[in-house]
Design a protein around this motif. Structure first.
Motif, PDB file in Angstrom:
ATOM      1  N   SER A 182     -45.046 -31.195   3.461  1.00 19.54           N
ATOM      2  CA  SER A 182     -45.866 -30.154   3.369  1.00 19.54           C
ATOM      3  C   SER A 182     -45.418 -29.248   2.038  1.00 19.54           C
ATOM      4  CB  SER A 182     -45.536 -28.995   4.501  1.00 19.54           C
ATOM      5  OG  SER A 182     -46.512 -28.114   4.627  1.00 19.54           O
ATOM      6  N   GLN A 183     -44.819 -28.122   2.032  1.00 16.39           N
ATOM      7  CA  GLN A 183     -44.516 -27.362   0.780  1.00 16.39           C
ATOM      8  C   GLN A 183     -43.387 -28.356   0.067  1.00 16.39           C
ATOM      9  OE1 GLN A 183     -41.363 -24.174  -0.996  1.00 16.39           O
ATOM     10  NE2 GLN A 183     -42.065 -23.709   1.038  1.00 16.39           N
ATOM     11  N   GLY A 184     -42.621 -29.092   0.757  1.00 21.29           N
ATOM     12  CA  GLY A 184     -42.088 -30.153  -0.103  1.00 21.29           C
ATOM     13  C   GLY A 184     -42.625 -31.054  -1.134  1.00 21.29           C
ATOM     14  N   GLY A 185     -43.875 -31.214  -0.885  1.00 26.52           N
ATOM     15  CA  GLY A 185     -44.687 -32.288  -1.764  1.00 26.52           C
ATOM     16  C   GLY A 185     -45.082 -31.079  -3.148  1.00 26.52           C
ATOM     17  N   LEU A 186     -45.160 -29.842  -2.842  1.00 23.91           N
ATOM     18  CA  LEU A 186     -45.464 -28.999  -3.962  1.00 23.91           C
ATOM     19  C   LEU A 186     -44.229 -28.731  -4.819  1.00 23.91           C
ATOM     20  CD1 LEU A 186     -47.350 -27.194  -5.683  1.00 23.91           C
ATOM     21  CD2 LEU A 186     -47.041 -25.407  -3.870  1.00 23.91           C
ATOM     22  N   VAL A 187     -43.151 -28.727  -4.075  1.00 24.71           N
ATOM     23  CA  VAL A 187     -41.838 -28.335  -4.606  1.00 24.71           C
ATOM     24  C   VAL A 187     -41.530 -29.515  -5.711  1.00 24.71           C
ATOM     25  CG1 VAL A 187     -39.235 -28.276  -4.454  1.00 24.71           C
ATOM     26  CG2 VAL A 187     -40.903 -26.939  -2.863  1.00 24.71           C
ATOM     27  N   LEU A 188     -41.914 -30.873  -5.309  1.00 20.13           N
ATOM     28  CA  LEU A 188     -41.426 -31.904  -5.948  1.00 20.13           C
ATOM     29  C   LEU A 188     -42.637 -32.057  -6.939  1.00 20.13           C
ATOM     30  CD1 LEU A 188     -40.107 -34.851  -6.577  1.00 20.13           C
ATOM     31  CD2 LEU A 188     -42.058 -35.937  -4.894  1.00 20.13           C
ATOM     32  N   ARG A 189     -43.967 -31.644  -6.957  1.00 16.86           N
ATOM     33  CA  ARG A 189     -44.688 -31.556  -8.138  1.00 16.86           C
ATOM     34  C   ARG A 189     -44.248 -30.611  -9.084  1.00 16.86           C
ATOM     35  NH1 ARG A 189     -50.992 -29.403  -7.915  1.00 16.86           N
ATOM     36  NH2 ARG A 189     -51.714 -30.420  -9.990  1.00 16.86           N
ATOM     37  N   THR A 190     -43.843 -29.533  -8.836  1.00 17.89           N
ATOM     38  CA  THR A 190     -43.386 -28.525  -9.644  1.00 17.89           C
ATOM     39  C   THR A 190     -42.371 -29.036 -10.340  1.00 17.89           C
ATOM     40  OG1 THR A 190     -44.400 -26.883  -8.057  1.00 17.89           O
ATOM     41  CG2 THR A 190     -42.760 -25.968  -9.717  1.00 17.89           C
ATOM     42  N   ALA A 191     -41.305 -29.627  -9.668  1.00 17.05           N
ATOM     43  CA  ALA A 191     -39.917 -30.118 -10.377  1.00 17.05           C
ATOM     44  C   ALA A 191     -40.309 -31.206 -11.466  1.00 17.05           C
ATOM     45  CB  ALA A 191     -38.737 -30.409  -9.168  1.00 17.05           C
ATOM     46  N   LEU A 192     -41.156 -31.898 -11.002  1.00 16.67           N
ATOM     47  CA  LEU A 192     -41.609 -33.008 -11.914  1.00 16.67           C
ATOM     48  C   LEU A 192     -42.137 -32.479 -13.272  1.00 16.67           C
ATOM     49  CD1 LEU A 192     -43.081 -35.818  -9.674  1.00 16.67           C
ATOM     50  CD2 LEU A 192     -40.926 -35.641 -10.359  1.00 16.67           C
ATOM     51  N   ARG A 193     -42.983 -31.385 -13.158  1.00 17.66           N
ATOM     52  CA  ARG A 193     -43.738 -30.844 -14.283  1.00 17.66           C
ATOM     53  C   ARG A 193     -42.935 -29.855 -15.009  1.00 17.66           C
ATOM     54  NH1 ARG A 193     -49.267 -30.219 -14.399  1.00 17.66           N
ATOM     55  NH2 ARG A 193     -48.953 -32.651 -13.745  1.00 17.66           N
ATOM     56  N   ARG A 194     -42.017 -28.751 -14.331  1.00 14.01           N
ATOM     57  CA  ARG A 194     -41.489 -27.888 -15.055  1.00 14.01           C
ATOM     58  C   ARG A 194     -40.178 -28.221 -15.233  1.00 14.01           C
ATOM     59  NH1 ARG A 194     -43.671 -22.122 -12.393  1.00 14.01           N
ATOM     60  NH2 ARG A 194     -45.796 -22.272 -13.042  1.00 14.01           N
ATOM     61  N   ASN A 195     -39.428 -29.092 -14.529  1.00 18.37           N
ATOM     62  CA  ASN A 195     -37.961 -29.435 -14.627  1.00 18.37           C
ATOM     63  C   ASN A 195     -37.768 -30.695 -15.305  1.00 18.37           C
ATOM     64  OD1 ASN A 195     -38.278 -27.667 -11.869  1.00 18.37           O
ATOM     65  ND2 ASN A 195     -36.309 -27.108 -12.974  1.00 18.37           N
ATOM     66  N   GLY A 196     -38.753 -31.242 -15.978  1.00 19.16           N
ATOM     67  CA  GLY A 196     -38.864 -32.617 -16.578  1.00 19.16           C
ATOM     68  C   GLY A 196     -38.269 -33.793 -16.014  1.00 19.16           C
ATOM     69  N   LEU A 197     -38.438 -33.926 -14.747  1.00 15.44           N
ATOM     70  CA  LEU A 197     -37.775 -34.899 -13.801  1.00 15.44           C
ATOM     71  C   LEU A 197     -38.530 -36.144 -13.720  1.00 15.44           C
ATOM     72  CD1 LEU A 197     -36.221 -32.835 -11.004  1.00 15.44           C
ATOM     73  CD2 LEU A 197     -35.113 -33.332 -13.222  1.00 15.44           C
ATOM     74  N   ALA A 198     -39.775 -36.219 -14.125  1.00 15.46           N
ATOM     75  CA  ALA A 198     -40.587 -37.324 -13.804  1.00 15.46           C
ATOM     76  C   ALA A 198     -40.029 -38.719 -14.247  1.00 15.46           C
ATOM     77  CB  ALA A 198     -42.021 -37.261 -14.726  1.00 15.46           C
ATOM     78  N   LEU A 206     -45.381 -38.493   0.058  1.00 16.62           N
ATOM     79  CA  LEU A 206     -45.657 -37.312   0.666  1.00 16.62           C
ATOM     80  C   LEU A 206     -46.370 -37.305   2.003  1.00 16.62           C
ATOM     81  CD1 LEU A 206     -47.217 -36.124  -2.738  1.00 16.62           C
ATOM     82  CD2 LEU A 206     -44.734 -36.065  -1.930  1.00 16.62           C
ATOM     83  N   ILE A 207     -46.028 -36.465   2.690  1.00 20.25           N
ATOM     84  CA  ILE A 207     -46.608 -36.312   4.173  1.00 20.25           C
ATOM     85  C   ILE A 207     -46.938 -34.816   4.279  1.00 20.25           C
ATOM     86  CG2 ILE A 207     -45.882 -36.287   6.835  1.00 20.25           C
ATOM     87  CD1 ILE A 207     -43.573 -38.130   5.872  1.00 20.25           C
ATOM     88  N   SER A 208     -48.328 -34.949   4.402  1.00 22.76           N
ATOM     89  CA  SER A 208     -49.324 -33.527   4.501  1.00 22.76           C
ATOM     90  C   SER A 208     -48.951 -32.596   3.365  1.00 22.76           C
ATOM     91  CB  SER A 208     -49.051 -33.204   6.028  1.00 22.76           C
ATOM     92  OG  SER A 208     -49.744 -33.766   6.970  1.00 22.76           O
ATOM     93  N   PRO A 209     -48.662 -33.027   2.078  1.00 25.78           N
ATOM     94  CA  PRO A 209     -48.443 -31.920   1.347  1.00 25.78           C
ATOM     95  C   PRO A 209     -49.297 -31.003   1.030  1.00 25.78           C
ATOM     96  CG  PRO A 209     -48.926 -33.989   0.245  1.00 25.78           C
ATOM     97  CD  PRO A 209     -49.301 -34.254   1.654  1.00 25.78           C
TER      98      PRO A 209
END
Length: 332
Positions: A182-198, A206-209
């Motif tokens: 759920s929100q964990g999928g969006l947290v991950l998406r945000t971290a990959l983009r804004r925190n340069g973790l890709a 992702l489960i029901s993100p």
């Protein structure tokens, strides 16, 4: 959840009727736990940042049996694997699931980091999945973030970045895998983009993100001051608009996504799926493969079929197909 945690959450959520309702459900969820039984999750505890009606559910795996559905091949035991840790101390605290954040765990496979949903924590969302992954030979890590996932998604993304750095320093792994609910999928998406973790992530399960947010009217029932993460998960939020402007995929990350078309929390349900080519994004729609299923959003990470598919997706490094979902008695 201890009394101090409940009190702190109460001061934050108790400013509104919706917040008070959310608090009551959290207290009920906490009080239903006993012994070593898996924590229960109620219909009023949802991981997209919305509060729905209904009584607290049993939270048990539907079939009572966890099927990891791992493709044939060698399995590495975390306790006997050869790759040593670097010696850097692991600073992650216990999260209430045996084996998660175990500094003695060793595995030749990539470490897995768990990201939970809103109004929740790791011991609730991953009480079934985490033990299954550990039994499958993986070292599993995670930390509760955002005061039960209610803080701004950007703050939780920074917390995830700190967890990832800790895990990499301890294990010596160049890349990790992640499972976000759920929100964990969006947290991950945000971290990959804004925190340069890709570049540090290989496979995202992702489960029901709430990947593109949700347009559910339930999201508007929770004041932003009580739950900034709820506001962030609205489909028209500034965060979602900013992320969408840069596309859905980051780096060379592979995405394996499990959803149900009957989801009433993250809507429309197709918005849960990242847009990308099949060599990067693999999706299973649970009730299309198992037509008799009727799994609620909040029960997805505890469903035995989803648990098995997620474990198999990690083993296959994201290259998994809908047909790899096994319809168990609880799933189909």
């Amino acid at each position: 959840m201890n009394a101090m945690s409940t009190s702190r959450l109460g001061r934050r959520l108790g400013r509104s009727a919706a917040g008070a309702a959310a608090l009551l459900v959290l207290v009920a969820c906490s009080n239903t736990q006993s012994g070593s039984a898996a924590p229960e999750s109620g219909a009023g505890v949802v991981s997209s940042g919305a509060v729905s009606s209904g009584a607290v559910s049993s939270g048990a795996v539907s079939s009572g049996v966890v099927t990891t559905n791992t493709p044939a091949g060698p399995s590495t035991s975390p306790s006997n694997a050869s790759r040593p840790a670097t010696g850097a101390p692991l600073t992650l605290p216990a999260v209430g699931i045996n084996g998660v954040n175990d500094p003695a765990c060793r595995s030749d496979r990539r470490p897995v980091i768990l990201l939970h949903g809103t109004f929740s924590q790791i011991s609730i969302d991953f009480a079934v999945l985490a033990p299954a992954l550990i039994a499958d030979g993986l070292c599993v890590y995670g930390a509760n973030y955002g005061l039960f996932g209610t803080a701004a998604v950007g703050d939780s993304a920074m917390a995830f970045a700190a967890v990832l750095a800790d895990v990499r320093a301890h294990t010596g792994a160049e890349q990790v895998d992640a499972v976000g609910f759920s929100q964990g999928g969006l947290v991950l998406r945000t971290a990959l983009r804004r925190n340069g973790l890709a570049g540090q992530l290989h496979t995202a399960v992702l489960i029901s993100p709430s990947f593109h947010g949700t347009d559910s009217p339930l999201i508007a029932s929770i004041p932003g001051g009580a739950c900034p993460a709820c506001s962030d998960q609205a489909a028209d939020s500034a965060l979602i608009r900013d992320l969408n402007a840069g596309g859905d995929l980051d780096g060379a990350v592979r995405y394996a996504v499990a959803v149900t078309s009957g989801d009433l929390i993250v809507t429309p349900w197709r918005s849960q799926i990242p847009v990308g080519p099949p060599d990067r994004v693999r999706t299973v729609v649970l009730n299309e493969v198992c037509p008799q299923t009727n799994i609620r959003h909040q029960d997805m990470p505890r469903d035995s079929g989803v648990v098995g598919w997620a474990a198999a997706a990690l083993t296959a490094a994201g290259e998994i197909d809908p047909a790899d979902l096994v319809c168990t008695p609880g799933t189909g």
